[in-house]
Write an enzyme that holds these catalytic residues in place. Sequence first.
Site, PDB file in Angstrom:
ATOM      1  N   CYS A  46      77.161  41.202  -4.499  1.00 59.09           N
ATOM      2  CA  CYS A  46      78.287  40.901  -4.477  1.00 59.09           C
ATOM      3  C   CYS A  46      79.072  41.867  -5.574  1.00 59.09           C
ATOM      4  O   CYS A  46      80.314  42.170  -5.036  1.00 59.09           O
ATOM      5  CB  CYS A  46      78.650  39.397  -5.228  1.00 59.09           C
ATOM      6  SG  CYS A  46      77.836  38.065  -4.028  1.00 59.09           S
ATOM      7  N   ASP A 139     100.555  37.358  12.758  1.00 58.05           N
ATOM      8  CA  ASP A 139     101.078  36.218  13.214  1.00 58.05           C
ATOM      9  C   ASP A 139     100.134  34.847  12.689  1.00 58.05           C
ATOM     10  O   ASP A 139     100.114  33.949  13.055  1.00 58.05           O
ATOM     11  CB  ASP A 139     100.539  35.931  15.003  1.00 58.05           C
ATOM     12  CG  ASP A 139      99.337  36.455  15.322  1.00 58.05           C
ATOM     13  OD1 ASP A 139      98.478  36.925  14.377  1.00 58.05           O
ATOM     14  OD2 ASP A 139      98.977  36.337  16.456  1.00 58.05           O
TER      15      ASP A 139
HETATM   16  C1  BEZ Z   1      73.498  38.901  -4.406  1.00 61.04           C
HETATM   17  O1  BEZ Z   1      74.678  38.922  -4.321  1.00 61.04           O
HETATM   18  O2  BEZ Z   1      72.882  39.865  -5.043  1.00 61.04           O
HETATM   19  C2  BEZ Z   1      72.980  37.811  -3.749  1.00 61.04           C
HETATM   20  C3  BEZ Z   1      73.851  36.395  -4.039  1.00 61.04           C
HETATM   21  C4  BEZ Z   1      73.108  35.385  -3.480  1.00 61.04           C
HETATM   22  C5  BEZ Z   1      71.626  35.558  -2.625  1.00 61.04           C
HETATM   23  C6  BEZ Z   1      71.198  36.821  -2.761  1.00 61.04           C
HETATM   24  C7  BEZ Z   1      71.727  37.661  -3.108  1.00 61.04           C
END
Ligand code: BEZ
Length: 223
Positions: A46, A139
């Site tokens: 992330c 929209d």
């Molecule tokens: C990650 O962002 O690295 C991750 C988050 C949840 C499960 C596996 C990876």
Amino acid sequence: MPGLLLGDEAPNFEVDTTHGRIRFHDFLGDSWGILFSHPRDFTPVCTTELGRAAKLAPEFKKRNVKMIALSIDDVSDHLAWSKDINAYNGDEPTEKLPFPIIADAKRDLSIQLGMLDPDERDKDGMPLTARVVFVFGPDKKLKLSILYPATTGRNFDEILRVVDSLQLTAKNKVATPVDWKRGDRVMVIPSVPEDEAKKLFPEGIFTKELPSGKKYLRYTPQP
Ligand code: BEZ
């Protein structure tokens, strides 16, 4: 069943974000919008995704696309995590990112939008959010939905590429072929008859001959 299908209007949810409280329709205004979800704050994949999204923010702005992220933690965690994301990008470790992150600690919105990944759970056994991308048109209707599991990071170049295709095909009676990118030739959509196609695409149409004799593979320069 919770979730969103193509053509559905975005729900006008009201949520806390790192940029304050927002109502989604007001946030979108007349712009396009992209909502991308993340399993959790302070997780490695992330962090790389949000870092890349931050770097690409000027490209989304050029295309009139408002960006907003979601993760199932609260605003204070999001702000602390933002410092890590900026540091990962080699920037000042501030709390400021060029888009808000929605706080969804109770998963209310993730459930409403069908974003949970049943295979990835936290230490309490609760499901984490999958990597969803929703693109909304001006929209406020859903134009594109991509769903990746938590363990596979997205390709944000691909997301920009599909935005280019969505915006082009919203305005013109064309479709974009395999691996298309901005500037490549496009296809005339099958519902356009030959005589109309000639008028719509004065730059010319190249029709590929096929064994079936059917004239459906019609290319034209990108309008
Ligand atoms: C990650 O962002 O690295 C991750 C988050 C949840 C499960 C596996 C990876």
